[in-house]
Design a protein around this motif. Structure first.
Motif, PDB file in Angstrom:
ATOM      1  N   CYS A  28       0.828  -1.201   0.000  1.00  0.00           N
ATOM      2  CA  CYS A  28       0.000   0.000   0.000  1.00  0.00           C
ATOM      3  C   CYS A  28       0.871   1.263   0.000  1.00  0.00           C
ATOM      4  N   GLU A  29       1.946   1.239   0.783  1.00  0.00           N
ATOM      5  CA  GLU A  29       2.857   2.389   0.831  1.00  0.00           C
ATOM      6  C   GLU A  29       3.550   2.601  -0.516  1.00  0.00           C
ATOM      7  N   ALA A  32       1.044   4.104  -2.879  1.00  0.00           N
ATOM      8  CA  ALA A  32       0.804   5.521  -2.583  1.00  0.00           C
ATOM      9  C   ALA A  32       1.913   6.405  -3.164  1.00  0.00           C
ATOM     10  N   ARG A  33       3.149   5.860  -3.250  1.00  0.00           N
ATOM     11  CA  ARG A  33       4.274   6.610  -3.819  1.00  0.00           C
ATOM     12  C   ARG A  33       4.420   6.381  -5.325  1.00  0.00           C
ATOM     13  N   LYS A  88      -3.722   4.197   3.530  1.00  0.00           N
ATOM     14  CA  LYS A  88      -3.145   5.299   2.751  1.00  0.00           C
ATOM     15  C   LYS A  88      -2.661   4.797   1.399  1.00  0.00           C
ATOM     16  N   CYS A  89      -3.564   4.373   0.564  1.00  0.00           N
ATOM     17  CA  CYS A  89      -3.196   3.891  -0.777  1.00  0.00           C
ATOM     18  C   CYS A  89      -3.670   4.865  -1.832  1.00  0.00           C
TER      19      CYS A  89
END
Length: 89
Positions: A28-29, A32-33, A88-89
């Motif tokens: 997911c992190e 998100a980036r 937080k995706c």
């Protein structure tokens, strides 16, 4: 006459292991980036997450070349929200 009900309807999915939760959070992190990720980029339990439909693949065409792109599904984001309180995706 008695009615037969399939027990398969009532079986709940097993909870995520701590390794699966860490792997899903790392995916997911990266998502998100906007970083590509795959099984080689994440430690363990990747295929278990794919089997549970928490991570899926899509094929993207770049000209005449096909590229596989992995992403965290809505189900995966909901699972993270339950674990961390926020996805937080």
């Amino acid at each position: 006459m008695a009615r037969i009900i399939s027990i398969g309807k009532f079986i709940k999915e097993k909870p995520l292991t701590s390794l699966m939760a860490r792997t899903l959070k790392a995916a997911c992190e990266k998502q998100a980036r906007n970083e590509p990720f795959g099984q080689a980029d994440l430690d363990g339990s990747f295929m278990s997450l794919v089997q549970r439909s928490l991570i899926k693949a899509k094929t993207v065409l770049h000209g005449s070349e096909k590229e596989v792109s992995w992403f965290v599904t809505e189900k995966g984001m909901k699972a993270l929200a339950v674990l961390d309180g926020e996805a937080k995706c």
